[in-house]
Structures are given as C-alpha cells and as structure tokens.
Design a protein around this motif. Structure first.
Motif, PDB file in Angstrom:
ATOM      1  N   GLU A 158     -82.402  10.074 -10.632  1.00  0.00           N
ATOM      2  CA  GLU A 158     -81.215   9.243 -10.097  1.00  0.00           C
ATOM      3  C   GLU A 158     -80.121  10.133  -9.664  1.00  0.00           C
ATOM      4  O   GLU A 158     -79.486   9.751  -8.509  1.00  0.00           O
ATOM      5  N   GLU A 159     -79.857  11.347 -10.003  1.00  0.00           N
ATOM      6  CA  GLU A 159     -78.813  12.202  -9.480  1.00  0.00           C
ATOM      7  C   GLU A 159     -79.152  12.948  -8.188  1.00  0.00           C
ATOM      8  O   GLU A 159     -78.325  12.783  -7.088  1.00  0.00           O
ATOM      9  N   ASN A 160     -80.353  13.017  -7.610  1.00  0.00           N
ATOM     10  CA  ASN A 160     -80.692  13.529  -6.633  1.00  0.00           C
ATOM     11  C   ASN A 160     -80.932  12.360  -5.729  1.00  0.00           C
ATOM     12  O   ASN A 160     -81.636  12.762  -4.468  1.00  0.00           O
ATOM     13  N   LYS A 161     -80.801  11.055  -5.883  1.00  0.00           N
ATOM     14  CA  LYS A 161     -81.179   9.988  -5.198  1.00  0.00           C
ATOM     15  C   LYS A 161     -82.501   9.823  -4.708  1.00  0.00           C
ATOM     16  O   LYS A 161     -82.803   9.366  -3.570  1.00  0.00           O
ATOM     17  N   ALA A 188     -89.221   1.037  -8.416  1.00  0.00           N
ATOM     18  CA  ALA A 188     -90.430   0.811  -7.719  1.00  0.00           C
ATOM     19  C   ALA A 188     -90.816   1.793  -6.733  1.00  0.00           C
ATOM     20  O   ALA A 188     -92.115   1.507  -6.037  1.00  0.00           O
ATOM     21  N   GLY A 189     -90.187   2.878  -6.306  1.00  0.00           N
ATOM     22  CA  GLY A 189     -90.539   3.916  -5.519  1.00  0.00           C
ATOM     23  C   GLY A 189     -89.578   4.871  -5.432  1.00  0.00           C
ATOM     24  O   GLY A 189     -88.454   4.683  -5.579  1.00  0.00           O
ATOM     25  N   ILE A 190     -90.152   6.234  -5.443  1.00  0.00           N
ATOM     26  CA  ILE A 190     -89.436   7.262  -5.593  1.00  0.00           C
ATOM     27  C   ILE A 190     -89.984   8.295  -4.524  1.00  0.00           C
ATOM     28  O   ILE A 190     -90.956   7.989  -3.809  1.00  0.00           O
ATOM     29  N   CYS A 191     -89.036   9.374  -4.082  1.00  0.00           N
ATOM     30  CA  CYS A 191     -89.377  10.285  -3.216  1.00  0.00           C
ATOM     31  C   CYS A 191     -89.292  11.654  -3.759  1.00  0.00           C
ATOM     32  O   CYS A 191     -88.805  11.757  -4.953  1.00  0.00           O
ATOM     33  N   ASN A 192     -89.813  12.801  -3.141  1.00  0.00           N
ATOM     34  CA  ASN A 192     -89.680  14.246  -3.625  1.00  0.00           C
ATOM     35  C   ASN A 192     -88.182  14.593  -3.425  1.00  0.00           C
ATOM     36  O   ASN A 192     -87.477  13.888  -2.571  1.00  0.00           O
ATOM     37  N   GLN A 193     -87.955  15.780  -3.675  1.00  0.00           N
ATOM     38  CA  GLN A 193     -86.619  16.224  -3.289  1.00  0.00           C
ATOM     39  C   GLN A 193     -86.093  16.525  -1.971  1.00  0.00           C
ATOM     40  O   GLN A 193     -85.077  16.209  -1.498  1.00  0.00           O
TER      41      GLN A 193
END
Length: 233
Positions: A158-161, A188-193
C-alpha cells in the motif's frame, strides 16, 4: 514492440492473449514454449491464464520450475516488462517476482463473471493511459484468486503504491460485498517495487475488442504500447 506469450502445458488463454495484443496494439507477438531457454528479442512477456501442469501441488508451483522461467526471471530483474494474468499471476508469486500468494476462493468455488476494478496506480507501463480511480469492467475465471500476504507485506504494498487494481463496485466504492474471492485489501492486481512486473487475476484479454462486448481490457495493452513508444522516442 514485440510481445512473447509463454505456453505451459495446461495454458488455455495463450491464444487469447496473442490475439488480443496483436489486435489492440498492432504489434508482433509470438508464442514462447515452456522449454525455451531464451526470451531474447521480446520487449514484453505475458504469462497467460490456464492450469499450468494441471495445477498440481499448487497453482503455478510446477510452472515456476519450467526452463523458460529462468530467462523470464532474468529479463524481469533487468527491467523487462512482464505481465502475469490469472494463472500467470500465480506463477509470478511462486517464482518470487511478486510477493504474497494466491489461495482458494473464500467460498471454495470456481468463479467466472465480470467484476469492476479500480485503477489504484496510473503511473505504470501497464496503466499509463488510465487515470487514478478509473473503474473498468473485466471478467474473472479462477478458483484460487484469493490474494494473501502478511500484514507487513500488505502495508508495504500500500505504501509503495504496488496495489494496481482493487475490486470495487461500478461507482468505484470498495465494500466486502464486491470482493469476489476474499482477497486481502480487495487486491485484484499488484506490481513489483520497480513497476515492470504486473500480476492480476482478472482477464483483460477477454474484454479487449468490440466483438466481445467490452473493450475495457484494452487499457492494459494500449498503455504498454504508449509506454514503449515514449521510451523509444
């Protein structure tokens, strides 16, 4: 821009993905067999949905050890664009390219219907033609789409969007009733840093042309092309 669609034994959305990227972007696309030892020459790699290796052990657990995953992981770590859709998302978590894991849906049933997604991060290669807060309608088709991560990891996401898409209603409101599978934080979907690897459970390739009655999935593929064209001047 050249797309590569990885084909595992048990993939069943590979043809859909190949057709979608060709139709939407007008760019070349080819299949990459799971035994391939190279992804050279490709600008974006897609891990499609399906039931790779029959989903034995866990979803994506066997596919993670396919020969092709070694160059895919190297490609991603060097900044290459990678998107995992449904089973592809599960493979990305098993391979360590994305944090967390996908569990059985909360009602222990396979789900196949449209859902609404809210775009949480519109600054990525996969969402750069969207606006933050935009709502799109995309179908799901999974039995193990319940995203889970420990509290610390969820806080970092959440903090890193790194949360890219969140389940919502048609107005963009997030409530327990619109979460189809019990995913933590309605993810529903995430990304790497670094923002070059995306995993999402819904299927944008199934709603990317008018003949399918919905073109909201074009957002992902058009964003990738727009990003690539700007990168290349």
């Amino acid at each position: 821009m050249k797309f590569g669609v990885v084909v595992f034994p048990g993939s069943n959305c590979d043809a859909d993905c190949l057709h979608a990227v060709k139709t939407v972007t007008g760019q070349p696309a080819e299949y990459i067999w799971h035994k391939s030892g190279s992804v050279e020459g490709f600008d974006c790699i897609i891990l499609p949905g399906g039931f790779s290796y029959g989903d034995y052990l866990r979803c994506g657990a066997v596919a993670r050890f396919s020969p092709v995953m070694t160059p895919v992981i190297e490609f991603a770590k060097k900044g290459g664009l990678v998107i995992g859709i449904c089973n592809g998302f599960q493979v990305l978590t098993e391979a360590g390219l994305l944090p967390g894991a996908l569990h059985r849906n909360k009602e222990l049933q396979f789900l196949c219907h449209d859902v609404f997604l809210r775009v949480e991060n519109a600054s990525l290669p996969f969402t750069c033609t969207a606006r933050e807060g935009e709502v799109i309608k995309v179908p799901i088709a999974h039995g193990e789409g319940n995203y889970f991560a420990d509290a610390e990891t969820l806080q970092q996401l959440e903090e890193n969007k790194q949360v890219v898409f969140r389940y919502c209603d048609a107005q963009g409101e997030v409530t327990p009733e619109v979460n189809p599978n019990g995913s933590a934080n309605h993810i529903a979907g995430i990304c790497n840093q670094q923002g070059n690897v995306l995993g999402m459970m819904p299927h944008p390739e199934r709603c990317a042309e008018k003949d399918l009655g919905n073109t909201d999935g074009q957002l992902i593929f058009k964003s990738l092309l727009d990003f690539w064209q700007r990168r290349c001047g």
